[in-house]
Design a protein around this motif. Structure first.
Motif, PDB file in Angstrom:
ATOM      1  N   HIS A  81      36.981  50.519  33.854  1.00 24.26           N
ATOM      2  CA  HIS A  81      38.207  49.847  34.280  1.00 24.26           C
ATOM      3  C   HIS A  81      38.693  48.864  33.228  1.00 24.26           C
ATOM      4  CE1 HIS A  81      41.178  47.832  36.745  1.00 24.26           C
ATOM      5  NE2 HIS A  81      40.558  46.685  36.560  1.00 24.26           N
ATOM      6  N   GLU A  94      33.560  46.532  33.013  1.00 27.60           N
ATOM      7  CA  GLU A  94      33.729  46.694  34.455  1.00 27.60           C
ATOM      8  C   GLU A  94      33.975  48.161  34.770  1.00 27.60           C
ATOM      9  OE1 GLU A  94      36.750  45.279  38.000  1.00 27.60           O
ATOM     10  OE2 GLU A  94      36.092  43.774  36.532  1.00 27.60           O
ATOM     11  N   SER A  96      34.769  51.138  37.751  1.00 29.88           N
ATOM     12  CA  SER A  96      35.360  51.375  39.071  1.00 29.88           C
ATOM     13  C   SER A  96      34.421  52.252  39.894  1.00 29.88           C
ATOM     14  CB  SER A  96      36.734  52.027  38.921  1.00 29.88           C
ATOM     15  OG  SER A  96      37.620  51.191  38.210  1.00 29.88           O
ATOM     16  N   SER A  97      33.271  51.709  40.215  1.00 29.95           N
ATOM     17  CA  SER A  97      32.279  52.446  40.995  1.00 29.95           C
ATOM     18  C   SER A  97      32.531  52.254  42.490  1.00 29.95           C
ATOM     19  CB  SER A  97      30.871  51.962  40.634  1.00 29.95           C
ATOM     20  OG  SER A  97      30.790  50.550  40.756  1.00 29.95           O
ATOM     21  N   ARG A  98      31.835  53.044  43.287  1.00 32.55           N
ATOM     22  CA  ARG A  98      31.966  52.946  44.740  1.00 32.55           C
ATOM     23  C   ARG A  98      30.601  52.776  45.379  1.00 32.55           C
ATOM     24  NH1 ARG A  98      36.454  57.605  46.377  1.00 32.55           N
ATOM     25  NH2 ARG A  98      38.166  56.770  45.114  1.00 32.55           N
ATOM     26  N   CYS A 101      32.832  47.631  42.939  1.00 35.42           N
ATOM     27  CA  CYS A 101      32.921  47.670  41.486  1.00 35.42           C
ATOM     28  C   CYS A 101      31.629  47.129  40.856  1.00 35.42           C
ATOM     29  CB  CYS A 101      34.103  46.834  41.005  1.00 35.42           C
ATOM     30  SG  CYS A 101      35.709  47.533  41.412  1.00 35.42           S
ATOM     31  N   THR A 103      29.928  45.358  37.388  1.00 35.94           N
ATOM     32  CA  THR A 103      30.193  44.619  36.164  1.00 35.94           C
ATOM     33  C   THR A 103      28.907  44.526  35.356  1.00 35.94           C
ATOM     34  OG1 THR A 103      31.908  43.289  37.235  1.00 35.94           O
ATOM     35  CG2 THR A 103      31.023  42.473  35.151  1.00 35.94           C
ATOM     36  N   ASN A 137      31.236  41.929  43.293  1.00 35.08           N
ATOM     37  CA  ASN A 137      30.853  42.997  42.367  1.00 35.08           C
ATOM     38  C   ASN A 137      29.335  43.121  42.261  1.00 35.08           C
ATOM     39  OD1 ASN A 137      33.588  43.001  41.928  1.00 35.08           O
ATOM     40  ND2 ASN A 137      33.423  43.162  39.701  1.00 35.08           N
TER      41      ASN A 137
END
Length: 219
Positions: A81, A94, A96-98, A101, A103, A137
């Motif tokens: 991201h 960073e 964009s995981s699910r 997010c 970091t 995060n």
């Protein structure tokens, strides 16, 4: 987390990417890469179609010292991201995981031989960096901290698998971890001493545990 000494010498990037593939690694924080400036580059695995993307934050003063980065397997690059090059000692990526997010903060701390001013400036900058990361995060803080925690004892910031003598940088790092509710996960598991150490002196005798990986205590 891996101190690579340098990625400027011919063949070093190919050797590193090959190591990642052999170890089945997808993400690695690397330090002392010495690549000037900041940005990203592709590291191809020799004799393979696989590659890794290195996001790096290097020296800009012409001295060619330090430098940190975060390497990702090519299959994860689409999750990036934002990348922030904070300094030649701190970099942030960073993803964009699910479901939340992630970091990743890669660091290379000054040694204990560095001046107190240099060490305090580094930890002040790292503290400011961590404060800016959303608390929701999933945080990974990893790298060469040049910090020893000393003998195992009860504390929330480490597990029971520490050794050596606590140094000034170890105290600084423990205080930072306490302030941000972090735990050094590399100290949570029982292994042989030679597998817990991350640095071996040139004489082949002295071993230290100075590289660490932290995550949020809630995880």
């Amino acid at each position: 987390a891996f101190n690579v000494r340098t990625l400027l010498q011919a063949g070093q990037q190919a050797l590193l990417s090959k190591t990642f593939e052999e170890r089945n690694m997808d993400i690695c924080c690397v330090s002392e890469i010495r690549i000037p400036g900041n940005g990203s580059l592709t590291m191809n695995v020799p004799l393979s179609k696989k590659c890794f993307r290195l996001y790096y934050s290097g020296p800009c003063d012409g001295k060619g010292l330090y430098g940190v980065g975060i390497a990702l397997s090519n299959s994860l690059v689409h999750l990036v991201h934002e990348f922030k090059a904070v300094s030649s000692r701190i970099a942030i990526l960073e993803l964009s995981s699910r479901p939340i997010c992630s970091t990743i903060v890669s660091v290379y701390a000054p040694t204990n031989q560095a001046s107190d001013i240099e060490n305090e400036e580094f930890y002040d900058a790292l503290n400011t960096t961590l404060q800016a990361i959303p608390r929701k995060n999933f945080l990974v803080l990893a790298g060469d901290f040049n910090a020893q925690f000393g003998p195992p004892e009860y504390r929330r910031e480490t597990g029971r698998n520490t050794f050596g003598n606590q140094c000034a940088n170890g105290t600084r790092l423990l205080n930072l971890a306490a302030n941000h509710n972090l735990v050094a996960i590399n100290t949570l598991f029982s292994h042989k001493k030679r597998h817990l150490t991350t640095w071996l002196s040139p004489d082949g005798k002295t071993r230290n545990q100075i590289d660490h990986i932290f995550i949020n205590q809630r995880w």
